[in-house]
Every structure is written in structure tokens, then in C-alpha cells.
Design a protein around this motif. Sequence first.
Motif, short mmCIF file in Angstrom:
data_model
loop_
_atom_site.label_atom_id
_atom_site.label_comp_id
_atom_site.label_asym_id
_atom_site.label_seq_id
_atom_site.Cartn_x
_atom_site.Cartn_y
_atom_site.Cartn_z
N ALA A 261 -4.30 0.06 2.60
CA ALA A 261 -4.33 0.91 1.16
C ALA A 261 -3.35 1.81 1.05
O ALA A 261 -2.72 1.48 -0.17
CB ALA A 261 -5.56 0.83 0.95
N CYS B 5 0.30 0.43 0.51
CA CYS B 5 0.68 -0.61 -1.00
C CYS B 5 0.14 0.71 -2.19
O CYS B 5 1.08 -0.04 -2.75
CB CYS B 5 -1.05 -1.32 -0.87
N GLU B 6 -0.34 1.86 -1.79
CA GLU B 6 -0.09 2.72 -3.11
C GLU B 6 1.17 3.11 -3.34
O GLU B 6 1.47 2.92 -3.72
CB GLU B 6 -1.26 3.74 -2.96
N HIS C 146 1.70 -1.28 -4.78
CA HIS C 146 0.63 -2.39 -4.68
C HIS C 146 1.39 -3.93 -4.75
O HIS C 146 1.51 -4.79 -5.30
CB HIS C 146 -0.19 -2.66 -5.35
#
Lengths: 310, 384
Positions: free
Chosen positions: A43, A46-47, A51
Motif C-alpha cells: 500500500a 502504491c502511494e 496508485h
Amino acid sequence: MKVVLLGPQRHDPNLGATVRSLEFQGRVATVTAGWQEREADDAELCEHLGHRCVNLELYRRASDVFRRDPELDAAHQARQERLHRMQDLYTIRLNHAADACHALASSDAPDTLKLQELAGAVEALRTLDREHLGHVAEVHAEFVVRFRPLEREGVASMRGELAAILRDVSALVVAGGHVAVLLNRLRLFGIVELLGDRPVIAWSAGAMAVSERVVLFHDDPPHGPGHPEALENGLGLIPRVVPLPHARYRLHLDDPGRVSLMARRFAPAACVPMDGGARLDWNGAALWAPPGNYLMEESGAIRELAEASA
Amino acid sequence: MSGTATVGLAIHDLATRGGARPEAVDAFLSAHRFPLVEGSGCTFVFRGQADGVNLKHWVFGLPASQAFHRVNGTDLWYLVVELPPRSRVEYKFEVVRGGNGTWIEDPLNDQHAHDPFGSNSVVHGAGYEEPDWIRPNPTTRPGSLRSMVFRSPALGGDRQVTLYLPARYRTTRRYPLLVVHDGSDYLRFSSMQTVLDNLIHRLDIPEIIVALTDPGDRLAEYANLEAHSRFLVEELVPQLEKELPLAATPDSRCLMGASFGAVATLSTAVRRPGYFGRLMLQSGSFAFTDIGPSRRGPVFEPVVEFVNEFRARPRKVADQVFVSCGTYESLIYENRSLVPVLQSTGMEVRFVEARDGHNWENWRDRMREGLSWLFPGPLRMVYE
């Protein structure tokens, strides 16, 4: 192919800024196989990537392949066991050879005498590394010839899916983790051959895996002398660089003897300490680094890389 | 740490002036940190009205009480002792007034060590460095502690167990298990949670689950009690392996303890050979006799019986055994004697000595070396 190596991303991340500076369009593919069971915990990654990413899930895919193909699984494990034993044996020779270099370097004999001996000892170390890397490469080649992993149903099927994903991305991002696990997964699915000329951004173990030669290092391990070890050839996407992530933590950069030996041992490749915030670019023809990046010199000094080229 | 005075020390400059003035004493005290370590000489000082001052320490082989000298004409007392390099010694002062002695910590020393009996002052010999992995590191991901009460039919009662789960704990992994005797003391006095967090973060050891157990009647349970080994091997570990993602193989299980906890560790392994593949024995109370009775008292009788029997018939009970002991402990003889016995069985043994005593910080300082040898971490291969 453009390749960008970065320092570790946890405390001083520059991945997002790097991606923005490269002005990619569309999504990027990520490889977090070095994280093993935590592969999907991406996560935060991806940030950093806004994204716009798709994880290739190479660790999960490899696990699936091995589960469905017991023969390949057994062959893979046997190869790793063989490599492990070869590494242990190489380390026995390495420790003596590296100890000889350090003993000569710290000898109080006149330079006229000891430098010649030291040069010979360093050359012996380089020969040892070269031989070991050759033996390891033979084991990998033998594995490919005998088991033809890319042609096996499980791998080929996954590889088809990966090719489809990679067709739609503008770059590949390779995170750190366990360097052998990561490299094995990248090799198993032949990722480099699927990439075309898409840029690669890699850090920590990822940077090591995409370089020409994977060097393991830690000057102060809990046990043993802590001599750097040649593990195996990397993917060779960036030439003449030995990336050294977490160098400030893992290496005695203030010890000219150790710095000098490392620089001489791996020359003409440049040993590049890569701590948080580091960046080194390869555009297919030349290396480039912004200010604040360094390399080890044969003199034992740490020198800032010239901005124009390295 | 012997009582031999060393020449050329700062205290001698002051003492040989004969009748030093209070201002000179003030200047001396403000110019140095105490105890004052100069090479292998260590000067303890106490300032105050007293009939006598004694150094109390736990260095085996030296007089347990050593008298200070007074600097003529002052209320400054001092004692110079030899302190070998890299020593770590815990001590107190006994201040005698009116025939009564009172034990106090060194008022001029802010280094303290704690144990179940209170705290002591600590002096470090030249070259001793407190390991950086014993202190909380803001970049380290912390693990978590979970307390549980475990009902043990074998022991006939409840036992406190604290579980340490590593940072980024996942049920999809398979972890090694470390079972620790005197777990709460290891947490309180050896900073074990911080040590585990840091060693895992540094990749010196793998991510690991730790069961920190506490005894009921410690001296009885840890002295080769059959019920204790049954508690560990038939109750606690099987239950943990049922509930937690543990690898559940001998080479992924380690049992450790210090002092009587080390006796409990070895005796459990002897009763259940091969169940724990790895053992860590810290300053074990491995009293034995070659002839005649033990002089260590009745508490040690079952220990002596156990160790004598094991020495007479040593056998392999685990694959790897890490043994450590302080050279300032009375138990150094017993531990040194145990090492060849363990080695004769074919077990892989690593023995480490340190210039330290029978205390929790000695055991703390040895944890990196011991745990990383028993459970090598992925340091060489992982670059996050």
C-alpha cells in the motif's frame, strides 16, 4: 534501457519524486517478491507511485508454479541447496584471501615491498570471485538446459499473463528484500526479456539484482569476519556498478583499508554506497548522479560522484 | 578487580598533598566522573562523614568487602582497584557510622543496574561499550507483548506466560519459537523486548515468536523437576504450536534461561532429548561434585544430583548449545567444566565468557551473540 538505482525507501523515500521526474504516462509494474510472504503489503509503495501501479506478484506466482510442478520445485530446491554449499566453500577460501589482504595492508613493511604483495593478494581475491561467479553461472545454465523452466506449462502460462501486464505499463519498479529470492523470481519468469526498453527503477536488493554482480556485504556481522561475498551474476541492466544499500549502517566507510580493498576488488565496477536519498541513473550510454551521491575510491576515500557522469 | 593500587592516578595527586583543602576536593570531584577509570586503575570515592567506607561487590575471587582510605584532613574516602579492560562490575558502598553499616548506591555514579533484589551501581572498565542494540531505536518496528495465564495440569496451577510477537507478524508465516525461563525478569532487567525488536530489525535474527514464562516456586521448579519439563514439552509448546503459526520442528525450537533457569533448560532437554534443537544456557547454576557433598546448600542438592548424573553419562540432547558465563561469577568453574562435557556428546557448542558477574545485564549483553548463532538472521541476504 534506462535504469535508475535508488537508496532504501523506508526513511528517506525519493521514489515518488523520481517517478515524477521521469514523467511516465500510465501505470508502472512493481516487483516486491523480495518481501516474500509480505509481497502484497504494498500500500505504501502504491502511494509513492500515485496508485498507478500493478504488482506482478512474482513471489505468489512462483509459489503457485512450484506447488503445481513438483519436479521443478524439487529441482529448484536442489539447485539452491547446491548453491548454498558452494557459497559456504567459496567463503572458506574467501576468508583466507581477504584476511591476507588486510594483513598485508596493515603490515609495517616498507611500501616498496608490501604494495607489490598486496596487489597480488587483491588479484587473487578477484580471481577467486571470478571463478566462483563462473561456477554459479554454470549451475544456473545447467538448470535451464535440463529443466527448461520457461517452457514448462505453469511458468509459460504465468509468463503470458505477465507479458500482457507489462505491455500496458510504462516502467518497472523493483523493491528490495531478500536478494536471492528476488533474483530467482525475476529469472524464473524471464522478466527482463519481457520488458522491452521500458525503464527500470530499483532500490536496495532490487538495485543489487539488476546490477551485473550481486555482492553481499556487512562489515560487522554478529559472527565471522564480515568480508564481502560475491553471490552470483545479476541481471546486468546497469553496467560497472556495485550498489551498496544501507552502506552507512553496514560498512565502515571511515576505514580507508576496507574501502580501498572493496574498490580495488570489484574494479572496474564502481562501489556505490546507497543510503536514503541516493540516486544513480543509467541512460543506456552513461551514468549520471545528482549531487550527494558517492563512490568508493581505491585510495580508501569516499568521493562525491561528478554530477555529469560517473 | 584487585585491590592493588596503581601509580600515577589523579587521586594520588590529591592524597599525597597531605591535608588537602575542601576547595581542592571540590575541584577534584568536579573535574572527573566517578568511578574514575584511568587505564586499568579504577578509583571509587565517597564524600561524607563516616567512620569507614567499604566497597561491596560480587566479583568472585576477591574479598567481598574492601576498605576505603580517607584523604588526610578531608571527608573524602577513596579506594583504588585494578579493573581489567572491558569489565562490567556491579557494586554498592557500605558506609559505617557508629558501628552500623548501611549499603548505598554510589552517589556520584548515575549508572545503575536493576534486578529482582533492587539496584546496584555499575562501573565499566576501559573499552567496555554498552551495545547499541539494547536501547530503543526509533527506526525499529516494535513487536508486541501479549500476557496470558496458562493452566498447567503438570504443575498443578496457573503460570504466567508473556508472548512476544514480532513486528509485521503474519499468520501465513511459520516462525521459530524461543521459550524463555524467568521471562518477566528478562523483560524488566535485560530489556528483552527492545533487544528482540532491534536484533530482528538489524536482521541479526529472524522474526521469531517468544514465550516468556514465569515460575511458581522457582528454585523447586527449575531444579530438574520432571513436572516442569512436562509443562513445557507436553503442555505449553504443543498448545502454542496449535494456536500460533510456528514451524514446530526441533531445529526451530529453542529453550533458554539464566542461573537456575539454565538448569531448567538443560534438565528439560535431558529429559526430552531432541525436542528443543537449540539451547541457550546463561551462567547456569551447574553445581557438581567430584567427591563428597556440595557446599552450596540444600537448594542445590537436586541440581548437583542432576549435573553429576549428566557428567557421568553425557548424551546429545540438542543440536546446538550456546553457553555463556561471567568470569567474575563463582559459577565460571562449573560452566567451564560443562563445556567439554557438552562437546563430547557431538553437540555443537559455543562458549562465551565476559568480564562480568551473575547479573541480568551480563545476560542481556550476550543475547546478540547467542541468539544470532542459534537462529542466524537473514542479514547477508536481505536489503530492504
